[in-house]
Structures are given as structure tokens and as C-alpha cells.
Motif scaffolding. Structure first.
Motif, PDB file in Angstrom:
ATOM      1  N   ILE A  62      24.541 -11.561  -6.075  1.00 47.74           N
ATOM      2  CA  ILE A  62      25.982 -12.040  -4.931  1.00 47.74           C
ATOM      3  C   ILE A  62      26.470 -12.537  -5.659  1.00 47.74           C
ATOM      4  O   ILE A  62      26.625 -13.543  -6.438  1.00 47.74           O
ATOM      5  CB  ILE A  62      25.568 -11.743  -3.737  1.00 47.74           C
ATOM      6  CG1 ILE A  62      23.978 -11.163  -2.803  1.00 47.74           C
ATOM      7  CG2 ILE A  62      26.540 -12.471  -2.826  1.00 47.74           C
ATOM      8  CD1 ILE A  62      23.691 -11.727  -2.051  1.00 47.74           C
ATOM      9  N   ASP A  63      27.656 -12.686  -5.328  1.00 46.30           N
ATOM     10  CA  ASP A  63      29.397 -13.811  -5.631  1.00 46.30           C
ATOM     11  C   ASP A  63      29.374 -13.988  -4.329  1.00 46.30           C
ATOM     12  O   ASP A  63      30.625 -13.519  -3.417  1.00 46.30           O
ATOM     13  CB  ASP A  63      30.671 -12.628  -5.995  1.00 46.30           C
ATOM     14  CG  ASP A  63      31.063 -13.892  -6.632  1.00 46.30           C
ATOM     15  OD1 ASP A  63      31.274 -15.268  -7.166  1.00 46.30           O
ATOM     16  OD2 ASP A  63      32.093 -14.108  -6.774  1.00 46.30           O
ATOM     17  N   MET A  64      29.617 -15.640  -4.004  1.00 46.92           N
ATOM     18  CA  MET A  64      29.511 -15.917  -2.912  1.00 46.92           C
ATOM     19  C   MET A  64      30.716 -17.509  -2.889  1.00 46.92           C
ATOM     20  O   MET A  64      28.659 -17.975  -2.996  1.00 46.92           O
ATOM     21  CB  MET A  64      28.602 -16.329  -1.841  1.00 46.92           C
ATOM     22  CG  MET A  64      28.808 -16.981  -0.093  1.00 46.92           C
ATOM     23  SD  MET A  64      27.792 -16.637   0.353  1.00 46.92           S
ATOM     24  CE  MET A  64      27.844 -14.745   0.817  1.00 46.92           C
ATOM     25  N   ASP A  65      31.328 -17.461  -3.134  1.00 44.75           N
ATOM     26  CA  ASP A  65      31.576 -19.422  -3.066  1.00 44.75           C
ATOM     27  C   ASP A  65      30.936 -20.824  -1.634  1.00 44.75           C
ATOM     28  O   ASP A  65      29.922 -19.421  -1.121  1.00 44.75           O
ATOM     29  CB  ASP A  65      33.426 -19.710  -2.733  1.00 44.75           C
ATOM     30  CG  ASP A  65      33.302 -19.811  -1.497  1.00 44.75           C
ATOM     31  OD1 ASP A  65      32.952 -20.622  -0.048  1.00 44.75           O
ATOM     32  OD2 ASP A  65      34.100 -18.524  -0.799  1.00 44.75           O
ATOM     33  N   ALA A  66      30.843 -21.126  -2.370  1.00 44.58           N
ATOM     34  CA  ALA A  66      29.982 -22.478  -2.303  1.00 44.58           C
ATOM     35  C   ALA A  66      30.082 -22.349  -0.459  1.00 44.58           C
ATOM     36  O   ALA A  66      29.259 -22.896   0.263  1.00 44.58           O
ATOM     37  CB  ALA A  66      30.073 -23.964  -2.530  1.00 44.58           C
ATOM     38  N   ALA A  67      31.270 -22.661   0.101  1.00 43.90           N
ATOM     39  CA  ALA A  67      31.565 -22.859   1.108  1.00 43.90           C
ATOM     40  C   ALA A  67      31.206 -22.382   2.067  1.00 43.90           C
ATOM     41  O   ALA A  67      30.821 -22.148   3.250  1.00 43.90           O
ATOM     42  CB  ALA A  67      33.129 -22.853   1.366  1.00 43.90           C
ATOM     43  N   THR A  68      31.408 -20.676   1.605  1.00 42.90           N
ATOM     44  CA  THR A  68      31.051 -19.234   2.608  1.00 42.90           C
ATOM     45  C   THR A  68      29.489 -19.617   2.587  1.00 42.90           C
ATOM     46  O   THR A  68      28.396 -19.357   3.593  1.00 42.90           O
ATOM     47  CB  THR A  68      30.925 -18.042   1.628  1.00 42.90           C
ATOM     48  OG1 THR A  68      32.972 -18.350   2.003  1.00 42.90           O
ATOM     49  CG2 THR A  68      30.702 -16.750   2.387  1.00 42.90           C
ATOM     50  N   PHE A  69      28.761 -19.659   1.429  1.00 47.75           N
ATOM     51  CA  PHE A  69      26.764 -20.316   1.258  1.00 47.75           C
ATOM     52  C   PHE A  69      26.475 -20.849   2.561  1.00 47.75           C
ATOM     53  O   PHE A  69      25.840 -20.741   3.317  1.00 47.75           O
ATOM     54  CB  PHE A  69      26.490 -20.006  -0.225  1.00 47.75           C
ATOM     55  CG  PHE A  69      24.917 -20.561   0.384  1.00 47.75           C
ATOM     56  CD1 PHE A  69      24.414 -18.997   0.252  1.00 47.75           C
ATOM     57  CD2 PHE A  69      24.851 -21.468   0.231  1.00 47.75           C
ATOM     58  CE1 PHE A  69      23.105 -19.325   0.051  1.00 47.75           C
ATOM     59  CE2 PHE A  69      22.862 -21.516  -0.029  1.00 47.75           C
ATOM     60  CZ  PHE A  69      22.420 -19.816  -0.224  1.00 47.75           C
ATOM     61  N   GLU A  70      27.247 -22.545   2.024  1.00 45.33           N
ATOM     62  CA  GLU A  70      27.010 -23.001   3.200  1.00 45.33           C
ATOM     63  C   GLU A  70      27.100 -22.779   4.792  1.00 45.33           C
ATOM     64  O   GLU A  70      26.343 -23.022   5.297  1.00 45.33           O
ATOM     65  CB  GLU A  70      28.123 -24.436   3.536  1.00 45.33           C
ATOM     66  CG  GLU A  70      27.231 -25.932   3.972  1.00 45.33           C
ATOM     67  CD  GLU A  70      27.833 -27.073   3.778  1.00 45.33           C
ATOM     68  OE1 GLU A  70      28.432 -27.941   4.510  1.00 45.33           O
ATOM     69  OE2 GLU A  70      28.327 -27.525   1.814  1.00 45.33           O
ATOM     70  N   ASP A  71      28.401 -21.919   5.418  1.00 46.90           N
ATOM     71  CA  ASP A  71      28.005 -20.957   6.362  1.00 46.90           C
ATOM     72  C   ASP A  71      27.437 -20.754   6.951  1.00 46.90           C
ATOM     73  O   ASP A  71      26.898 -20.042   7.584  1.00 46.90           O
ATOM     74  CB  ASP A  71      29.367 -20.688   6.322  1.00 46.90           C
ATOM     75  CG  ASP A  71      30.858 -21.121   6.356  1.00 46.90           C
ATOM     76  OD1 ASP A  71      30.451 -22.926   6.988  1.00 46.90           O
ATOM     77  OD2 ASP A  71      32.343 -20.757   6.451  1.00 46.90           O
ATOM     78  N   LEU A  72      26.801 -19.404   5.881  1.00 48.32           N
ATOM     79  CA  LEU A  72      26.106 -18.453   6.499  1.00 48.32           C
ATOM     80  C   LEU A  72      24.716 -19.483   6.657  1.00 48.32           C
ATOM     81  O   LEU A  72      23.850 -19.049   7.177  1.00 48.32           O
ATOM     82  CB  LEU A  72      25.229 -17.666   5.286  1.00 48.32           C
ATOM     83  CG  LEU A  72      24.464 -16.736   5.585  1.00 48.32           C
ATOM     84  CD1 LEU A  72      24.948 -15.401   4.315  1.00 48.32           C
ATOM     85  CD2 LEU A  72      23.067 -17.264   4.744  1.00 48.32           C
ATOM     86  N   VAL A  73      23.872 -20.119   5.269  1.00 46.38           N
ATOM     87  CA  VAL A  73      23.080 -20.975   5.954  1.00 46.38           C
ATOM     88  C   VAL A  73      22.881 -22.527   6.981  1.00 46.38           C
ATOM     89  O   VAL A  73      21.821 -21.976   8.166  1.00 46.38           O
ATOM     90  CB  VAL A  73      22.948 -22.474   4.562  1.00 46.38           C
ATOM     91  CG1 VAL A  73      21.830 -23.370   5.524  1.00 46.38           C
ATOM     92  CG2 VAL A  73      22.359 -21.576   3.417  1.00 46.38           C
ATOM     93  N   VAL A  74      23.918 -23.093   7.737  1.00 44.36           N
ATOM     94  CA  VAL A  74      24.628 -22.994   8.799  1.00 44.36           C
ATOM     95  C   VAL A  74      23.939 -22.087   9.904  1.00 44.36           C
ATOM     96  O   VAL A  74      23.434 -22.404  11.336  1.00 44.36           O
ATOM     97  CB  VAL A  74      25.408 -24.023   8.606  1.00 44.36           C
ATOM     98  CG1 VAL A  74      26.280 -24.082  10.505  1.00 44.36           C
ATOM     99  CG2 VAL A  74      25.518 -25.052   8.182  1.00 44.36           C
TER     100      VAL A  74
END
Length: 116
Positions: free
Chosen positions: A2-14
Motif C-alpha cells: 500500500i502507498d500511504m503517507d506518514a500522516a495518514t498512517f498515523e491517523d489510522l493507528v490512532v
């Protein structure tokens, strides 16, 4: 992958952290959650890490202690998952796995429970 930027991934983790049961996260004391790109060795094999001393192994712990850290590694997750649903499942499993280490549950027991 998957291609996902750091901010989007961090939001997913939260968002996945917010979905965990209260009785799992309410007992966490002096723990921070951190998202990093990769482990220090650069590998893609490690999804997360608990950096601290499990509550079952603490003899003294008090004011002034640095917080324990639960680290979630972005690139290994993105490399291993084919879509966002799979990514969410893997992040969820990683969070449960690392929180379990905080509570003193080792990898053998996590394998028995299906979380490793």
C-alpha cells in the motif's frame, strides 16, 4: 503493498487505538504510542516494538520515570498489506501484541492466544 503517507498512517493507528477495549487501554500508565518509518536495522519484518519494563517486572516505578513506548512501524505494515482493510487488521494486531507485552504477556503466550 500500500502507498500511504506518514500522516495518514498515523491517523489510522490512532483510530485503531481508539477502537481497542477500554479495559485493555485503561490500565496503561506512563506509555506513549509512537509511529516510526522502520526499525533501526531497516528491516521490514518487525511491525511493532514495546520499549519498556512490563508491569509484572517492575520493582519500583514512580514519578520521574521516562514513559514506556509502543512503537508502530509504518513501512513494514504497508509492505505486508494489500489493502486498507488488511492494514487495519494488522495494525490492530500489532497494537494488541505490544500492549500485551506491557502487561507482561510474552510471545509464547501471544502465539497460544493467536496474537503473534
Amino acid at each position: 503493498m500500500i502507498d500511504m503517507d506518514a500522516a495518514t498512517f498515523e491517523d489510522l493507528v490512532v483510530s485503531e487505538l481508539d477502537l481497542l477495549p477500554d479495559d485493555m487501554v485503561d490500565g496503561l500508565d506512563n506509555v506513549v504510542f509512537v509511529v516510526e518509518a522502520r526499525p533501526e536495522d531497516g528491516s521490514l519484518d518487525l511491525f511493532g516494538l514495546y520499549d519498556g519494563v512490563a508491569v509484572t517486572e517492575r520493582d519500583r516505578y514512580g514519578v520521574g520515570e521516562l514513559p514506556d513506548r509502543i512503537i508502530v512501524y509504518r513501512e513494514p505494515h504497508l509492505h505486508a498489506c494489500a489493502d486498507e482493510a488488511e492494514l487495519r487488521d494488522e495494525v490492530h494486531t500489532t497494537l494488541v501484541h505490544e500492549i500485551a507485552h506491557y502487561y507482561g504477556i510474552d510471545d509464547d503466550r501471544l502465539h497460544e492466544l493467536g496474537w503473534a
